[in-house]
Design a protein around this motif. Structure first.
Motif, PDB file in Angstrom:
ATOM      1  N   VAL A 189     -13.884 -27.557 -26.233  1.00 55.34           N
ATOM      2  CA  VAL A 189     -12.829 -27.861 -25.255  1.00 55.34           C
ATOM      3  C   VAL A 189     -13.412 -27.712 -23.853  1.00 55.34           C
ATOM      4  O   VAL A 189     -14.337 -26.939 -23.633  1.00 55.34           O
ATOM      5  CB  VAL A 189     -11.597 -26.922 -25.406  1.00 55.34           C
ATOM      6  N   ASN A 190     -12.848 -28.436 -22.904  1.00 53.18           N
ATOM      7  CA  ASN A 190     -13.253 -28.319 -21.509  1.00 53.18           C
ATOM      8  C   ASN A 190     -12.688 -27.005 -20.976  1.00 53.18           C
ATOM      9  O   ASN A 190     -11.469 -26.822 -20.956  1.00 53.18           O
ATOM     10  CB  ASN A 190     -12.727 -29.519 -20.727  1.00 53.18           C
ATOM     11  N   ALA A 191     -13.578 -26.095 -20.577  1.00 54.66           N
ATOM     12  CA  ALA A 191     -13.115 -24.770 -20.178  1.00 54.66           C
ATOM     13  C   ALA A 191     -14.112 -24.108 -19.247  1.00 54.66           C
ATOM     14  O   ALA A 191     -15.264 -24.517 -19.139  1.00 54.66           O
ATOM     15  CB  ALA A 191     -12.918 -23.901 -21.417  1.00 54.66           C
ATOM     16  N   ILE A 192     -13.630 -23.063 -18.580  1.00 50.87           N
ATOM     17  CA  ILE A 192     -14.475 -22.154 -17.827  1.00 50.87           C
ATOM     18  C   ILE A 192     -14.374 -20.814 -18.546  1.00 50.87           C
ATOM     19  O   ILE A 192     -13.278 -20.323 -18.819  1.00 50.87           O
ATOM     20  CB  ILE A 192     -13.996 -21.987 -16.368  1.00 50.87           C
ATOM     21  N   MET A 193     -15.535 -20.230 -18.866  1.00 50.72           N
ATOM     22  CA  MET A 193     -15.565 -18.922 -19.504  1.00 50.72           C
ATOM     23  C   MET A 193     -15.945 -17.902 -18.432  1.00 50.72           C
ATOM     24  O   MET A 193     -17.055 -17.906 -17.925  1.00 50.72           O
ATOM     25  CB  MET A 193     -16.596 -18.888 -20.631  1.00 50.72           C
ATOM     26  N   MET A 210     -28.345 -22.089 -29.589  1.00 48.91           N
ATOM     27  CA  MET A 210     -26.935 -22.129 -29.973  1.00 48.91           C
ATOM     28  C   MET A 210     -26.173 -21.095 -29.152  1.00 48.91           C
ATOM     29  O   MET A 210     -26.649 -19.990 -28.932  1.00 48.91           O
ATOM     30  CB  MET A 210     -26.770 -21.801 -31.462  1.00 48.91           C
ATOM     31  N   ARG A 211     -25.006 -21.458 -28.728  1.00 46.11           N
ATOM     32  CA  ARG A 211     -24.167 -20.508 -28.007  1.00 46.11           C
ATOM     33  C   ARG A 211     -23.617 -19.482 -28.980  1.00 46.11           C
ATOM     34  O   ARG A 211     -23.211 -19.809 -30.081  1.00 46.11           O
ATOM     35  CB  ARG A 211     -22.983 -21.221 -27.355  1.00 46.11           C
ATOM     36  N   ARG A 212     -23.570 -18.262 -28.525  1.00 51.43           N
ATOM     37  CA  ARG A 212     -23.021 -17.212 -29.375  1.00 51.43           C
ATOM     38  C   ARG A 212     -21.497 -17.187 -29.307  1.00 51.43           C
ATOM     39  O   ARG A 212     -20.839 -16.766 -30.219  1.00 51.43           O
ATOM     40  CB  ARG A 212     -23.565 -15.859 -28.953  1.00 51.43           C
ATOM     41  N   PHE A 213     -20.965 -17.620 -28.189  1.00 52.95           N
ATOM     42  CA  PHE A 213     -19.521 -17.573 -27.993  1.00 52.95           C
ATOM     43  C   PHE A 213     -19.105 -18.872 -27.331  1.00 52.95           C
ATOM     44  O   PHE A 213     -19.694 -19.269 -26.334  1.00 52.95           O
ATOM     45  CB  PHE A 213     -19.160 -16.385 -27.084  1.00 52.95           C
ATOM     46  N   SER A 214     -18.120 -19.546 -27.890  1.00 55.02           N
ATOM     47  CA  SER A 214     -17.611 -20.749 -27.241  1.00 55.02           C
ATOM     48  C   SER A 214     -16.089 -20.720 -27.270  1.00 55.02           C
ATOM     49  O   SER A 214     -15.476 -20.133 -28.157  1.00 55.02           O
ATOM     50  CB  SER A 214     -18.143 -22.014 -27.911  1.00 55.02           C
ATOM     51  N   CYS A 215     -15.510 -21.357 -26.284  1.00 51.91           N
ATOM     52  CA  CYS A 215     -14.057 -21.359 -26.132  1.00 51.91           C
ATOM     53  C   CYS A 215     -13.411 -22.325 -27.115  1.00 51.91           C
ATOM     54  O   CYS A 215     -13.843 -23.471 -27.224  1.00 51.91           O
ATOM     55  CB  CYS A 215     -13.690 -21.785 -24.717  1.00 51.91           C
ATOM     56  N   VAL A 216     -12.411 -21.863 -27.807  1.00 53.56           N
ATOM     57  CA  VAL A 216     -11.588 -22.746 -28.631  1.00 53.56           C
ATOM     58  C   VAL A 216     -10.131 -22.672 -28.207  1.00 53.56           C
ATOM     59  O   VAL A 216      -9.385 -23.614 -28.399  1.00 53.56           O
ATOM     60  CB  VAL A 216     -11.726 -22.432 -30.143  1.00 53.56           C
ATOM     61  N   TYR A 271     -19.489 -16.732 -14.611  1.00 54.05           N
ATOM     62  CA  TYR A 271     -18.768 -17.760 -15.360  1.00 54.05           C
ATOM     63  C   TYR A 271     -19.749 -18.749 -15.959  1.00 54.05           C
ATOM     64  O   TYR A 271     -20.891 -18.842 -15.537  1.00 54.05           O
ATOM     65  CB  TYR A 271     -17.755 -18.497 -14.470  1.00 54.05           C
ATOM     66  N   GLU A 272     -19.276 -19.476 -16.959  1.00 51.57           N
ATOM     67  CA  GLU A 272     -20.038 -20.568 -17.574  1.00 51.57           C
ATOM     68  C   GLU A 272     -19.095 -21.740 -17.760  1.00 51.57           C
ATOM     69  O   GLU A 272     -17.941 -21.550 -18.132  1.00 51.57           O
ATOM     70  CB  GLU A 272     -20.585 -20.163 -18.944  1.00 51.57           C
ATOM     71  N   LYS A 273     -19.607 -22.938 -17.521  1.00 52.57           N
ATOM     72  CA  LYS A 273     -18.818 -24.143 -17.759  1.00 52.57           C
ATOM     73  C   LYS A 273     -19.075 -24.601 -19.188  1.00 52.57           C
ATOM     74  O   LYS A 273     -20.192 -24.531 -19.674  1.00 52.57           O
ATOM     75  CB  LYS A 273     -19.203 -25.242 -16.781  1.00 52.57           C
ATOM     76  N   ILE A 324     -13.432 -14.499 -21.139  1.00 59.37           N
ATOM     77  CA  ILE A 324     -12.082 -15.074 -21.172  1.00 59.37           C
ATOM     78  C   ILE A 324     -12.172 -16.537 -20.780  1.00 59.37           C
ATOM     79  O   ILE A 324     -12.727 -16.879 -19.736  1.00 59.37           O
ATOM     80  CB  ILE A 324     -11.133 -14.324 -20.216  1.00 59.37           C
ATOM     81  N   CYS A 325     -11.598 -17.389 -21.609  1.00 64.20           N
ATOM     82  CA  CYS A 325     -11.644 -18.832 -21.373  1.00 64.20           C
ATOM     83  C   CYS A 325     -10.358 -19.308 -20.721  1.00 64.20           C
ATOM     84  O   CYS A 325      -9.262 -18.923 -21.137  1.00 64.20           O
ATOM     85  CB  CYS A 325     -11.845 -19.560 -22.701  1.00 64.20           C
ATOM     86  N   VAL A 326     -10.516 -20.163 -19.700  1.00 63.97           N
ATOM     87  CA  VAL A 326      -9.362 -20.699 -18.981  1.00 63.97           C
ATOM     88  C   VAL A 326      -9.593 -22.181 -18.689  1.00 63.97           C
ATOM     89  O   VAL A 326     -10.716 -22.670 -18.740  1.00 63.97           O
ATOM     90  CB  VAL A 326      -9.112 -19.935 -17.659  1.00 63.97           C
TER      91      VAL A 326
END
Length: 97
Positions: free
Chosen positions: A59-63, A31-37, A52-54, A72-74
């Motif tokens: 949501v579709n994001a780059i962390m 499980m991911r500990r941190f995901s972009c919302v 970075y992580e895809k 930081i998610c963008v």
């Protein structure tokens, strides 16, 4: 009576085995500990980014991960994001040599 007891014991054992198997398969998934919302709209300084992580879900994001470990998610659709990814990839390949 012995047959009934044996049948109940078999059903009980199957129930425990099934519960243990299901629990093990779910528990073994990473499980991911941190995901972009939510996504940041600010452009980041590329020099401060180390990795970075895809991500596609939720949501579709780059962390991006900064030198200080901040995540930081963008949005991946922005031009500067693609440039930052290329720069990080170049750093990785030159370090590996």
């Amino acid at each position: 009576m012995k047959l009934l007891t044996a049948a109940i014991l078999v059903i009980f054992c199957l129930g425990i085995f099934t519960a243990h198997t299901v629990k093990g398969s779910v528990g073994s998934q990473r499980m991911r500990r941190f995901s972009c919302v939510r996504l940041s709209t600010q452009q980041l300084n590329i020099r401060n980014l180390v990795s970075y992580e895809k991500q596609q879900v939720p949501v579709n994001a780059i962390m991006f991960i900064t030198t200080k470990g901040i995540k930081i998610c963008v949005s991946p659709d922005q031009k500067w994001v693609q440039s930052a990814i290329k720069k990080i990839d170049q750093k990785r390949t030159t370090k590996g040599k």
